[in-house]
Design an enzyme around this catalytic site. Sequence first.
Site, PDB file in Angstrom:
ATOM      1  N   HIS A 126      39.517  41.575  53.531  1.00 57.86           N
ATOM      2  CA  HIS A 126      38.423  42.530  53.452  1.00 57.86           C
ATOM      3  C   HIS A 126      37.671  42.588  54.788  1.00 57.86           C
ATOM      4  O   HIS A 126      37.212  41.557  55.277  1.00 57.86           O
ATOM      5  CB  HIS A 126      37.427  42.124  52.365  1.00 57.86           C
ATOM      6  CG  HIS A 126      38.042  41.866  51.029  1.00 57.86           C
ATOM      7  ND1 HIS A 126      37.475  41.035  50.092  1.00 57.86           N
ATOM      8  CD2 HIS A 126      39.187  42.337  50.465  1.00 57.86           C
ATOM      9  CE1 HIS A 126      38.236  40.996  49.006  1.00 57.86           C
ATOM     10  NE2 HIS A 126      39.278  41.775  49.210  1.00 57.86           N
ATOM     11  N   TYR A 162      28.875  32.233  52.761  1.00 56.64           N
ATOM     12  CA  TYR A 162      28.740  33.102  53.925  1.00 56.64           C
ATOM     13  C   TYR A 162      27.371  33.780  53.963  1.00 56.64           C
ATOM     14  O   TYR A 162      26.842  34.229  52.961  1.00 56.64           O
ATOM     15  CB  TYR A 162      29.875  34.127  54.011  1.00 56.64           C
ATOM     16  CG  TYR A 162      30.231  34.862  52.744  1.00 56.64           C
ATOM     17  CD1 TYR A 162      29.866  36.186  52.542  1.00 56.64           C
ATOM     18  CD2 TYR A 162      30.977  34.226  51.739  1.00 56.64           C
ATOM     19  CE1 TYR A 162      30.221  36.869  51.396  1.00 56.64           C
ATOM     20  CE2 TYR A 162      31.335  34.898  50.590  1.00 56.64           C
ATOM     21  CZ  TYR A 162      30.950  36.227  50.420  1.00 56.64           C
ATOM     22  OH  TYR A 162      31.290  36.900  49.271  1.00 56.64           O
TER      23      TYR A 162
END
Length: 471
Positions: free
Chosen positions: A70, A133
Site C-alpha cells: 500500500h 506507525y
Amino acid sequence: MAEFGKQLRSIETPIPGLTVWELPVHGDNRGWFKENWQREKMTGLGLADFGPVQNNISFNDAVGTTRGIHAEPWDKWVSIATGRIFGAWVDLREGPTFGAVFTTELDPSRAIFVPRGVGNAYQTLEPDTAYTYLVNDHWSPDAQYTFLNLADETADVPWPIALSEAEVSAKDLAHPRLAEVTPVPPQKILVVGAGGQLGQALRAEFGDSGRIEFAGRADLDLTSNDLEHARHWGDYTAIVNAAAYTAVDLAETPDGRRDAWAANVTGVSALARLAAANRITLVHVSSDYVFDGALDRPYREDDPVCPLGVYGQTKAAGDAIVSTVPRHYVVRTSWVIGEGRNFVSTMASLAERGVDPKVVSDQVGRLTFTDDLARGIRHLLETRPSYGMYNLSGSGDPMSWADVARRVFELGGHDPARVSPVTTEDYFAAATTPVAPRPRNSVLDLAKLAETGFATTPVEDSLSHYLATER
C-alpha cells in the site's frame, strides 16, 4: 528479541527518502525500553521533521500474516512494538526510481521512515507481532491510495514464507501488477493571486506543468471560514502567495487602509495557518517599503524594519506572520515591473507621445522584473536552501526613477534630456489626495540569495529586453 545497545543512526536505501533507523533499546530482566520517536535527536541526524498527527497499531497473532503493498498519501514512521517482521517497500512514485524495491527485517531495535507514495508491505516472522506507525495526516475515507500486488513479478519480493502458505486478505491478492499501476504524482504547488503580474509571470515560468495549480480570487476565498476544507491540503507541498494590496497611496485613505490590512495581513494569516498545520512551504513576497530608506548602504535581510506608511506597515506585519511558519521563504523585492501598466511602459508611452516628464530623482533602487522574481521563487522551491528571508531584485548599479526614465527614453531612440529630475516633495506638492511616504533608499543586498546559486539579471539587460519585446 530486540538487540540491545545500538547507537541511534540512519541507513540510506536505494529508494530516495526511505531510511532505516537503528534504535537504542535498553533492557534487563524486567524487559526493555526505547525511545520510539524522539523528534530532536532524529531530526538532528537528518530525519525529515514530518509532523506526525496519528498513531496506528496493527496487531498480528500468527506467523506469516502478510499485508500490503500500500502506498499512502502521507509519510509514516514504522516500528515494531513486539515481534519481528520481514518488510518490503516499493517506490510507486512518479520518477526514475518507480518500481525500485527494498527489503529488510524490523524488530523493536529497528525502524524505517516511509515517504509518501512508497508502497509498504510486511510479513510477520514471530507470533503476536505489533506493527506500529506514526503518520502525518489523519486517515480519511477519501484518501487516494495506490496499490501493488504482493506477488508482482517485476518487484519479485523474496517473501520468507510463500504467499500460498501465508495469511493474506483476498483484497491484497487482487491488487494490480506494476505495469497497471498509475504512479503517485508529486505534491502540487498552489499559486494564490494567479491573475496579477507575478501570477502571470509564474504561469510563464512553470508552463503547463500539472504539478502547478493557479487560483485567483474567485477560485479560493482566503476569508472563508471553511478555508481548511477548500482543498485537500495534504496534496500540496508549497503555496506561493502572489496576491497583495499594492496601491500604496490609496492605502493612506480610510477605505484603502482597511483593504490593505485585509489583503496583506488577514489573508496572509489564513495562508500561514494552513501552511503550518499541513507542513506546506509558504512563499510570500515582501517589499522594500518595510524600510524607511534612511540607511546609506543596501538593506540586508536582517536589518530591522521601519515602515513609513500604511502599505509598508501591512507588509511588515505579513512578513512577521509568515516567519512563524516552520517552512517559509519571504522574498523581499523592490520596484516591480511586469505585464500591464507600470513605470517603464508609462515612460515609453510618454516618450512616443512627445511628453517631457518630471521624474523623481531622490529615490534610489533597482527594478525587479516579474520574470526574474518568478525564476527566483522557482529556484527556492527546487533547491530548498535554508528557510527564511531572501532579497531579490535586479542586479547592477542602483538608479533613481529619473535615471530609469532617461534610460527608457534613450533605448527608445528619444533624447533622455527630455526627462527633468525633481524631488519627491516637489513632485507631490500639488497632490489633492493622500500620498504615501516613500523610502529614499530601496537598494537590497543580494548576497544571501547569490550564495544559494541564483543570480538575478542585470537591470540594464532586463530593461532592454522588456522594451524590445513590448514595442
